[in-house]
Design a protein around this motif. Sequence first.
Motif, PDB file in Angstrom:
ATOM      1  N   GLN A 137      40.433  24.349  33.650  1.00  0.00           N
ATOM      2  CA  GLN A 137      38.877  24.979  33.601  1.00  0.00           C
ATOM      3  C   GLN A 137      38.449  24.578  32.488  1.00  0.00           C
ATOM      4  OE1 GLN A 137      38.592  28.090  36.374  1.00  0.00           O
ATOM      5  NE2 GLN A 137      38.817  26.983  38.182  1.00  0.00           N
ATOM      6  N   ALA A 138      39.030  25.144  31.718  1.00  0.00           N
ATOM      7  CA  ALA A 138      38.657  25.539  30.384  1.00  0.00           C
ATOM      8  C   ALA A 138      37.937  23.717  29.659  1.00  0.00           C
ATOM      9  CB  ALA A 138      38.978  25.908  28.937  1.00  0.00           C
ATOM     10  N   VAL A 139      39.190  23.365  29.239  1.00  0.00           N
ATOM     11  CA  VAL A 139      38.652  21.940  29.775  1.00  0.00           C
ATOM     12  C   VAL A 139      37.645  20.601  30.613  1.00  0.00           C
ATOM     13  CG1 VAL A 139      39.763  19.525  29.904  1.00  0.00           C
ATOM     14  CG2 VAL A 139      41.490  21.024  28.645  1.00  0.00           C
ATOM     15  N   GLN A 140      37.482  21.132  31.770  1.00  0.00           N
ATOM     16  CA  GLN A 140      36.568  20.982  32.472  1.00  0.00           C
ATOM     17  C   GLN A 140      35.344  21.674  31.786  1.00  0.00           C
ATOM     18  OE1 GLN A 140      36.474  21.777  36.359  1.00  0.00           O
ATOM     19  NE2 GLN A 140      34.154  20.716  36.649  1.00  0.00           N
ATOM     20  N   PHE A 141      35.309  22.538  31.505  1.00  0.00           N
ATOM     21  CA  PHE A 141      33.971  23.124  31.170  1.00  0.00           C
ATOM     22  C   PHE A 141      33.358  22.835  30.289  1.00  0.00           C
ATOM     23  CE2 PHE A 141      35.079  27.226  34.026  1.00  0.00           C
ATOM     24  CZ  PHE A 141      34.873  26.067  35.909  1.00  0.00           C
ATOM     25  N   GLN A 142      34.077  22.366  29.099  1.00  0.00           N
ATOM     26  CA  GLN A 142      34.499  22.111  27.503  1.00  0.00           C
ATOM     27  C   GLN A 142      32.824  20.733  27.892  1.00  0.00           C
ATOM     28  OE1 GLN A 142      37.371  22.071  24.283  1.00  0.00           O
ATOM     29  NE2 GLN A 142      35.968  22.442  23.322  1.00  0.00           N
ATOM     30  N   LEU A 143      33.088  20.280  29.080  1.00  0.00           N
ATOM     31  CA  LEU A 143      32.226  18.582  28.901  1.00  0.00           C
ATOM     32  C   LEU A 143      31.572  18.821  28.705  1.00  0.00           C
ATOM     33  CD1 LEU A 143      33.996  16.856  31.756  1.00  0.00           C
ATOM     34  CD2 LEU A 143      34.906  16.498  29.305  1.00  0.00           C
ATOM     35  N   SER A 144      30.898  20.171  29.272  1.00  0.00           N
ATOM     36  CA  SER A 144      28.967  21.054  28.962  1.00  0.00           C
ATOM     37  C   SER A 144      29.206  21.792  28.282  1.00  0.00           C
ATOM     38  CB  SER A 144      28.738  20.535  30.227  1.00  0.00           C
ATOM     39  OG  SER A 144      29.178  21.999  31.335  1.00  0.00           O
ATOM     40  N   LEU A 145      30.005  22.641  27.681  1.00  0.00           N
ATOM     41  CA  LEU A 145      29.771  24.012  26.824  1.00  0.00           C
ATOM     42  C   LEU A 145      30.505  23.959  25.663  1.00  0.00           C
ATOM     43  CD1 LEU A 145      30.457  26.260  29.754  1.00  0.00           C
ATOM     44  CD2 LEU A 145      28.436  26.128  28.360  1.00  0.00           C
ATOM     45  N   LEU A 151      27.521  13.110  32.281  1.00  0.00           N
ATOM     46  CA  LEU A 151      26.944  14.281  31.068  1.00  0.00           C
ATOM     47  C   LEU A 151      25.583  13.434  30.133  1.00  0.00           C
ATOM     48  CD1 LEU A 151      30.398  14.429  29.212  1.00  0.00           C
ATOM     49  CD2 LEU A 151      29.510  16.378  30.669  1.00  0.00           C
ATOM     50  N   PRO A 152      25.565  12.292  30.172  1.00  0.00           N
ATOM     51  CA  PRO A 152      24.214  12.193  29.626  1.00  0.00           C
ATOM     52  C   PRO A 152      23.000  12.305  30.019  1.00  0.00           C
ATOM     53  CG  PRO A 152      25.386   9.905  29.260  1.00  0.00           C
ATOM     54  CD  PRO A 152      26.453  11.170  29.959  1.00  0.00           C
ATOM     55  N   ALA A 153      22.688  12.695  31.713  1.00  0.00           N
ATOM     56  CA  ALA A 153      22.049  13.177  32.023  1.00  0.00           C
ATOM     57  C   ALA A 153      21.538  14.495  32.512  1.00  0.00           C
ATOM     58  CB  ALA A 153      22.195  13.133  33.781  1.00  0.00           C
ATOM     59  N   MET A 154      23.257  15.526  32.524  1.00  0.00           N
ATOM     60  CA  MET A 154      23.176  16.765  32.190  1.00  0.00           C
ATOM     61  C   MET A 154      22.322  16.793  31.072  1.00  0.00           C
ATOM     62  SD  MET A 154      26.517  17.703  34.234  1.00  0.00           S
ATOM     63  CE  MET A 154      27.026  17.797  32.899  1.00  0.00           C
ATOM     64  N   GLU A 155      22.838  16.370  30.016  1.00  0.00           N
ATOM     65  CA  GLU A 155      22.208  16.852  28.405  1.00  0.00           C
ATOM     66  C   GLU A 155      20.630  16.617  28.142  1.00  0.00           C
ATOM     67  OE1 GLU A 155      25.003  14.370  26.019  1.00  0.00           O
ATOM     68  OE2 GLU A 155      26.812  15.542  26.480  1.00  0.00           O
ATOM     69  N   GLN A 156      20.121  15.449  29.229  1.00  0.00           N
ATOM     70  CA  GLN A 156      19.078  15.080  29.091  1.00  0.00           C
ATOM     71  C   GLN A 156      18.208  16.257  29.891  1.00  0.00           C
ATOM     72  OE1 GLN A 156      17.584  11.905  30.939  1.00  0.00           O
ATOM     73  NE2 GLN A 156      15.618  11.793  30.683  1.00  0.00           N
ATOM     74  N   GLU A 171      12.541  18.772  32.899  1.00  0.00           N
ATOM     75  CA  GLU A 171      10.969  17.413  33.929  1.00  0.00           C
ATOM     76  C   GLU A 171      11.769  15.913  34.212  1.00  0.00           C
ATOM     77  OE1 GLU A 171       7.229  18.987  34.177  1.00  0.00           O
ATOM     78  OE2 GLU A 171       7.799  20.993  33.997  1.00  0.00           O
ATOM     79  N   ALA A 172      12.732  16.158  33.669  1.00  0.00           N
ATOM     80  CA  ALA A 172      13.277  14.369  33.165  1.00  0.00           C
ATOM     81  C   ALA A 172      13.540  14.156  34.351  1.00  0.00           C
ATOM     82  CB  ALA A 172      13.745  14.116  32.133  1.00  0.00           C
ATOM     83  N   ASP A 173      12.889  12.543  34.566  1.00  0.00           N
ATOM     84  CA  ASP A 173      13.709  11.591  35.290  1.00  0.00           C
ATOM     85  C   ASP A 173      15.493  10.939  34.548  1.00  0.00           C
ATOM     86  OD1 ASP A 173      13.371  10.222  37.186  1.00  0.00           O
ATOM     87  OD2 ASP A 173      12.652   8.564  36.844  1.00  0.00           O
ATOM     88  N   ILE A 174      15.596  11.709  35.301  1.00  0.00           N
ATOM     89  CA  ILE A 174      17.084  10.877  35.172  1.00  0.00           C
ATOM     90  C   ILE A 174      18.179  10.208  35.862  1.00  0.00           C
ATOM     91  CG2 ILE A 174      17.988  13.397  33.919  1.00  0.00           C
ATOM     92  CD1 ILE A 174      19.362  14.616  35.969  1.00  0.00           C
ATOM     93  N   ASN A 175      18.631   9.552  35.759  1.00  0.00           N
ATOM     94  CA  ASN A 175      19.884   8.487  36.166  1.00  0.00           C
ATOM     95  C   ASN A 175      21.528   8.776  36.290  1.00  0.00           C
ATOM     96  OD1 ASN A 175      17.969   6.921  36.797  1.00  0.00           O
ATOM     97  ND2 ASN A 175      18.097   5.634  35.191  1.00  0.00           N
TER      98      ASN A 175
END
Length: 179
Positions: free
Chosen positions: A36-44, A103-108, A114-118
């Motif tokens: 889980q730490a590895v998975q969570f580190q994708l975004s944290l 990840l790019p969409a989550m970071e955006q 309010e960003a329009d993400i894909n």
Amino acid sequence: MIITSWRICIFRAGPQDLPAVPQSVAHAIMLALIVQAVQFQLSLPLLPAIAQSIVAVVVIWAFTAGVLTMRSQPERVPQTASALLATNAIFSLLLVPFLIPMLPAMEQLARDPEADINVPALSLVGTLGLSAWSIAVSVWIFRNALDSRNALAILCALGLAAAVYIIAGGVGIMLSPQA
């Protein structure tokens, strides 16, 4: 333990098939913490990811202990919690390839809510499918542990998923640099 946990994921075994020994419980906890730490580190960052992982494991254990104790089956906590932790680790690993393209969409979205993400469709479908499968496995585990019908097991699985999402997710949000 990994083979039995996989067999639980494909509904061929139950939590009662895991060894009820402290080493098995420790392995399940460590596996869940690391994966889980590895998975969570994708975004944290690393420390918030580790903290979120610890909180998720504690929530899974506490929720399981609470449910089984209320049903007068506290002796089933080690095997049931181990099954939930180990299968959760398996699903966390399976999710990683689907999360990376998102990840790019989550970071955006984190920068601009309010960003329009894909979001790549395959990633979204894979994530939703694995999440549904994971909840079905949790239902299976609770059904076996509680010797109950599906309704109670479904409530327990959904309650656990909500508790982990709200509590562990909240910790991740509070500790993230954007907070």
